[in-house]
Design an enzyme around this catalytic site. Structure first.
Site, mmCIF file in Angstrom:
data_model
loop_
_atom_site.group_PDB
_atom_site.id
_atom_site.type_symbol
_atom_site.label_atom_id
_atom_site.label_comp_id
_atom_site.label_asym_id
_atom_site.label_seq_id
_atom_site.Cartn_x
_atom_site.Cartn_y
_atom_site.Cartn_z
ATOM 1 N N GLU A 33 79.371 6.946 56.068
ATOM 2 C CA GLU A 33 79.607 8.300 55.546
ATOM 3 C C GLU A 33 78.710 8.574 54.344
ATOM 4 O O GLU A 33 78.591 7.728 53.454
ATOM 5 C CB GLU A 33 81.072 8.484 55.147
ATOM 6 C CG GLU A 33 81.891 9.068 56.286
ATOM 7 C CD GLU A 33 83.033 8.182 56.686
ATOM 8 O OE1 GLU A 33 82.850 6.945 56.666
ATOM 9 O OE2 GLU A 33 84.097 8.732 57.007
ATOM 10 N N TYR A 48 79.725 1.752 59.526
ATOM 11 C CA TYR A 48 80.182 3.040 58.968
ATOM 12 C C TYR A 48 79.235 3.473 57.867
ATOM 13 O O TYR A 48 78.867 2.647 57.022
ATOM 14 C CB TYR A 48 81.597 2.906 58.390
ATOM 15 C CG TYR A 48 82.631 3.624 59.215
ATOM 16 C CD1 TYR A 48 82.501 4.984 59.463
ATOM 17 C CD2 TYR A 48 83.721 2.951 59.759
ATOM 18 C CE1 TYR A 48 83.430 5.653 60.242
ATOM 19 C CE2 TYR A 48 84.654 3.616 60.524
ATOM 20 C CZ TYR A 48 84.504 4.979 60.767
ATOM 21 O OH TYR A 48 85.419 5.649 61.526
ATOM 22 N N THR A 63 70.222 20.417 70.090
ATOM 23 C CA THR A 63 70.619 19.114 70.600
ATOM 24 C C THR A 63 69.348 18.288 70.763
ATOM 25 O O THR A 63 68.238 18.814 70.663
ATOM 26 C CB THR A 63 71.341 19.230 71.966
ATOM 27 O OG1 THR A 63 70.530 20.001 72.847
ATOM 28 C CG2 THR A 63 72.709 19.872 71.814
ATOM 29 N N ARG A 112 72.101 11.722 73.426
ATOM 30 C CA ARG A 112 73.000 12.864 73.241
ATOM 31 C C ARG A 112 73.364 12.974 71.774
ATOM 32 O O ARG A 112 74.100 12.145 71.245
ATOM 33 C CB ARG A 112 74.262 12.706 74.086
ATOM 34 C CG ARG A 112 73.996 12.462 75.548
ATOM 35 C CD ARG A 112 75.227 12.670 76.382
ATOM 36 N NE ARG A 112 75.479 14.071 76.537
ATOM 37 C CZ ARG A 112 74.850 14.858 77.423
ATOM 38 N NH1 ARG A 112 73.956 14.352 78.229
ATOM 39 N NH2 ARG A 112 75.123 16.138 77.492
ATOM 40 N N ASP A 132 69.091 28.638 67.904
ATOM 41 C CA ASP A 132 69.630 27.505 68.654
ATOM 42 C C ASP A 132 68.606 27.192 69.746
ATOM 43 O O ASP A 132 68.557 27.865 70.780
ATOM 44 C CB ASP A 132 70.987 27.869 69.249
ATOM 45 C CG ASP A 132 71.617 26.691 69.986
ATOM 46 O OD1 ASP A 132 70.889 25.748 70.338
ATOM 47 O OD2 ASP A 132 72.846 26.719 70.219
ATOM 48 N N LYS A 152 67.889 17.306 75.598
ATOM 49 C CA LYS A 152 67.437 18.159 76.713
ATOM 50 C C LYS A 152 65.919 17.969 76.864
ATOM 51 O O LYS A 152 65.486 16.872 77.175
ATOM 52 C CB LYS A 152 67.870 19.597 76.460
ATOM 53 C CG LYS A 152 69.413 19.743 76.381
ATOM 54 C CD LYS A 152 69.857 21.179 76.264
ATOM 55 C CE LYS A 152 71.360 21.339 76.322
ATOM 56 N NZ LYS A 152 72.023 21.293 75.005
HETATM 57 N N1 DSN Z 1 75.918 22.435 78.308
HETATM 58 C C1 DSN Z 1 74.613 22.855 77.882
HETATM 59 C C2 DSN Z 1 73.789 23.363 79.001
HETATM 60 O O1 DSN Z 1 73.913 22.846 80.101
HETATM 61 O O2 DSN Z 1 73.002 24.269 78.820
HETATM 62 C C3 DSN Z 1 74.660 23.822 76.766
HETATM 63 O O3 DSN Z 1 75.405 23.286 75.755
#
Ligand code: DSN
Length: 422
Positions: free
Chosen positions: A58, A56, A228, A237, A202, A231
């Site tokens: 925090e 943990y 994120t 993730r 974003d 990708k």
């Molecule tokens: N779920 C994602 C995507 O597939 O683009 C976006 O958050």
């Protein structure tokens, strides 16, 4: 999964182990075209499965609410420094659990419930968290939405400016989940300045392209970058928020204690490794290859009579409008899945059909490029898609089985990172 690959899991929970093994086979044998997915490296997988899980933490490095942070602090500080270096930003927060909590933290930092916020409409290519009604970001805040032009499929910057000046939103989001074209961050910055809004890029989909120099960076134009990490960036993730120094406190406070508790330290470690990998010359080649493959695939699809939203792509993503093929997106996506080609059905701008049964299919090249496929292979991929859509229209299941075998043969020649070679 062989017992030697995950011996403890196989011994303790053979049922769960069998599902993981089946997923390994599925990811190895299929052509994965979902543009938001990828294959992480074995190093990222290892880092994400470490004993950092047990801790943990925090707070932030040097300022924690629990003791025993000697190593965790180093891990998080490393991830932060790597993010700052790679994206050229003053400040990075690597703790958001994923993209939606990251975006919620941005609203928490800069807006109050009921305030007006602005983003691209979901069916136009935006994201739920950009103020769309069914998301908390569209019900706790007053979401106003922009879209693309019907004639070009491109963002209508004049309409964005008009809406921003009329509504004066606290926060403007640019970026999305189904945008095949380059985002003009400078144009958004000028509009946000005029409207007095905080501008957030974003870049979840294109973070890896930005890191590899294959898409312009928003770093000099926006107040906050949200992304994120799993990708095109090819990490675990998770998510990151990056910003100018003036917003650092507000962002950190919003993530913790505003929204989250303890960070997922094992994920932070995986992010640190992915950022290290993304700083290598090989990642620059990867990012450019993703775009080259997408452009080649788009050209090959156009040659085969497909309509593409905006007429093509500048990035990793292609949005196929199947209206002219008389096969709805969901039917096509499920047929492609049976042919070993994994995509997602998607709305197209101004879609006359419902989101759960829309007109489009969204594809992209991050995963196939991670396996080493090149522009030479894109006509073959386009052929498979054309044949599968044709087979879907005719209900020709044997044709889908033939494609699946061909896909399996090509995938066997291009082993995926992080998966067993066999
Ligand atoms: N779920 C994602 C995507 O597939 O683009 C976006 O958050």
């Amino acid at each position: 999964m062989s017992a030697s690959r995950h011996p403890a899991l196989s011994a303790t929970d053979p049922e769960l182990a069998s599902y993981v093994a089946a997923e390994e086979v599925l990811q190895a044998e299929t052509l994965r075209l979902i543009p938001s997915e990828n294959y992480v490296s074995a190093a990222v997988l290892e880092a994400s499965g470490t004993v950092l899980q047990n801790k943990y933490s925090e707070g932030y490095p040097g300022r924690r609410y629990y003791e025993g942070q000697q190593n965790i602090d180093r891990v998080e500080a490393l991830a932060i420094e790597r993010a700052k270096g790679l994206f050229g930003v003053d400040h990075a927060n690597v703790q958001p659990y994923s993209g939606s909590p990251a975006n919620l933290a941005v609203y928490l930092a800069f807006a109050k419930p009921g305030d007006t916020v602005m983003g691209m409409a979901l069916p136009m290519g935006g994201h739920l968290t950009h103020g769309w009604g069914v998301s908390a970001t569209g019900s706790w805040f007053r979401g106003v939405q922009y879209g693309v032009r019907a004639d070009t499929g491109l963002i209508d910057y004049d309409a964005v400016r008009e809406l921003a000046l009329a509504e004066r939103p606290k926060v403007i989001f640019c970026g999305g989940t189904a945008l095949p074209r380059t985002i003009d961050f400078a144009a958004f910055a000028e509009i946000s300045r005029e409207a007095g809004s905080v501008l957030v890029a974003d870049v979840a989909h294109i973070a890896g392209l930005i890191a590899g120099g294959a898409h312009p960076s928003p770093a000099d134009h926006v107040d906050v970058i949200s992304t994120t990490t799993h990708k095109t960036l090819r990490g675990p993730r998770g998510a990151m928020l990056m910003c100018r120094e003036e917003h650092a406190k507000a962002i950190d406070k919003a993530v913790f204690p505003g929204l989250q508790g303890g960070p997922h330290n094992q994920t932070t470690a995986g992010i640190a490794v992915a950022l290290h990998e993304a700083a290598q010359p090989s990642f620059v080649r990867y990012a450019h290859a993703v775009v080259a493959n997408a452009k080649a695939l788009a050209a090959a699809l156009l040659e085969r009579g497909f309509d593409l939203v905006s007429g093509g792509t500048d990035n990793h993503l292609i949005l196929i409008d199947l209206t002219g093929k008389e096969v709805p997106g969901k039917v096509a996506a499920k047929a492609l899945d049976r042919a070993g080609i994994v995509v997602n059905y998607n709305t197209v701008p101004f879609d006359p059909r419902k989101p759960f049964d829309p007109s489009g299919v969204r594809i992209g090249t991050p995963s196939l490029t991670s396996r080493g496929l090149t522009t030479e292979h894109m006509p073959v991929v386009a052929d498979w898609i054309a044949r599968a859509v044709d087979a879907a229209a005719k209900g020709d299941e044997p044709a889908l089985a033939v494609i699946r075998a061909e896909v399996g043969d090509l995938m066997a020649a291009f082993p995926a990172p992080g998966l067993p070679l066999s």
